[in-house]
Write an enzyme that holds these catalytic residues in place. Sequence first.
Site, short mmCIF file in Angstrom:
data_model
loop_
_atom_site.label_atom_id
_atom_site.label_comp_id
_atom_site.label_asym_id
_atom_site.label_seq_id
_atom_site.Cartn_x
_atom_site.Cartn_y
_atom_site.Cartn_z
N TRP A 161 0.81 -1.22 0.00
CA TRP A 161 0.00 0.00 0.00
C TRP A 161 0.85 1.27 0.00
CZ3 TRP A 161 -0.79 -4.23 3.23
CH2 TRP A 161 -1.96 -4.95 3.02
N ASP A 162 2.16 1.17 -0.05
CA ASP A 162 3.04 2.34 0.10
C ASP A 162 2.82 3.01 1.45
OD1 ASP A 162 4.96 4.26 -0.47
OD2 ASP A 162 3.62 5.51 -1.67
N TYR A 163 2.61 2.21 2.49
CA TYR A 163 2.42 2.74 3.83
C TYR A 163 3.76 2.85 4.55
CZ TYR A 163 -2.72 2.58 3.68
OH TYR A 163 -4.05 2.82 3.39
N LYS A 170 0.99 6.46 8.18
CA LYS A 170 0.12 6.93 7.10
C LYS A 170 -1.31 6.39 7.26
CE LYS A 170 3.54 7.45 3.37
NZ LYS A 170 3.90 6.98 2.00
#
Length: 655
Positions: free
Chosen positions: A334-336, A362
Amino acid sequence: MKLINKANCIGQLVSITLLIFSQSVAVVGQNQVASTVEWPAYGNDAGGMRFSPLTQINPANVKQLTVAWTFRTGELEQYKGTDAAEKAAFEATPIMVDGTLFFSTPTSRVFAIDAATGQKKWMYTPDVYLRQDLSEITSRGVSVWPVPGDKSATTRANKRIFVATLDGRLVALDALTGKPIATFGKEGSVDLRQGVGNISVTSPPAVIGNTIVVGSSMGDNNRFNYERGVVRAYDAVTGGLRWSWDPIPRTKGDAGFDTWKGPNATQTGAANAWSIISADAERDLVFVPTTSPSPDYYGGERLGKNLYASSIVAIRASTGKVVWHFQTVHHDIWDYDNAAQPLLLPFTQNGKTIPAVAVGTKMGHIFILHRETGVPLLPVEEQPVPKSTVAGEEAFPTQPIPTTLPALGLRKPEAWGLTPTDKAAAEQRIDGLRYEGLFTPPSLQGSLMVPGNVGGIHWGGMCYDPQSGLLLTNVNRMAAVIRLLPREKLAETVKYDQDLLRAETGMQAGTPYVVKRSYLFTKNEQGLIMQTPPPWGTLVAINLQKGSLAWEVPLGYMMDVTKYPQAKQWGSLNLGGAIATAGGLVFVAASLDGHLRAFKTQDGSLQWEVPLPAGGQATPMTYQVNGQQYVVIAAGGHGKLGTKPGDYVVAYRLP
């Protein structure tokens, strides 16, 4: 008798005079000590609390603040003949030591200016070549060595300013002259790209004792086998490498190796630390916030839990050995990234004060961990999350969820618009997208991610007021749309889809899928028109002892308030953090409307706001010199957000 009495009187007078004089000297001494209060690190202290003991500026007089001085860097001239302005963002927070402000510009130039007058003392230019492939063009600041008060810094030498550059150099400058230290590395710098590849650095290095610890920044959606996200430590005096740590285990038998599955897993890149690394000199620890592995949105080449990616990792500064880790996202797709600096604070539990680390994510989660062990001090549960429907992908079945503190920025995405037509368009866009809560995996039809990769809590991070016990942070609420496209069908899929044509593209080479990323907003003459309900940006205070939301207020606005007065209650997307002071104020800019604001710590009421000469996507700082408190912020705009560009550093003080 009279002479004796006279002598006694004279003696008493002399004694009284000496007493008054000694007390006066003591008071003068105290005033001299108090007349200068520094801000010696990015977050004021090495643990990023971003709290100042200054009280001169407070709710009773903050409205009287006026511009003390304005300094211009000439940065916009550096972009001419390149496309750098489209990416450039002046995100620096200056530090103040010995009456001097030190800061870096987006192109890694370093300035030293007088803290009282704003007059330039020196400038250093590393001559970064701007036509190279740079994912980001920013620099959030510099660091000083030795750190004031750090007793573990045993070597004595001239004070140094360290900057890590966009083109991957660690440079040591003489704090008095700005000249590179010839005996550090090779003629004043160390090549961070050697043996690693095309990395940048956008955050100031951590300084602990005589050790400089530095991470890296990279654009990690181009391919799965990106550069390694190594964290390295260098000798502050010589520039010699002390240790290097790769967050991805590469060899069988390494701790965490079995959490990476698949024949190509050891080729995975990134999991780097591009944000601020915190330091605890007393415990000989640095706290590294790692990010998602490459690529961000497809993990089929790296199945498993993926330690130590998307984690907070405590490393022994003297040896480079991992002491503990806490993973905030398992198998991150999730690009967290852990974008916020780990915040070191005292936490009271059962009547005892415990050294803690607060981790803001995030996702809007806040984890409170024991600083020495990484064990959660507030409950965290592994909860089941949705499965992936993408061939080759296996979303991890559970994720860690803190159950005491409120989640910030998380809500079900609903359609919103300024007009019925706008709302209908939003409904049409949302229909058909997959959404099953916070950890909805990327999908072929497109998935909604709320909060998206911008946060929740972003790189602006959190601050802590020890007087009130409030943890303060600004928050974003902007839904992202993530869609995976089979590589062999990319051209025909995108050809007739306007949303996909406009979306960002990540090629994710080495995987079967290309990623398309967009956000739930449209653009018109008003600017960004969000397609989910407000508020889109807020300032939040959390009472850590009660585990509850103390208050939440809209932060800024994104639309013309003369046409839409209610926009002041809708908040703004924001990048840049807040600071707190003992004067009972929280200072923050960050929003798209280009204002610096002061809120009352106690209840979040707005006390003061002033327009900046350019976008303020940076975290402010405060200090006192010559008995006068100053509040300073970099105002240079943000290319990707489209805020007004500039090259200003502005200082405010009371008349």
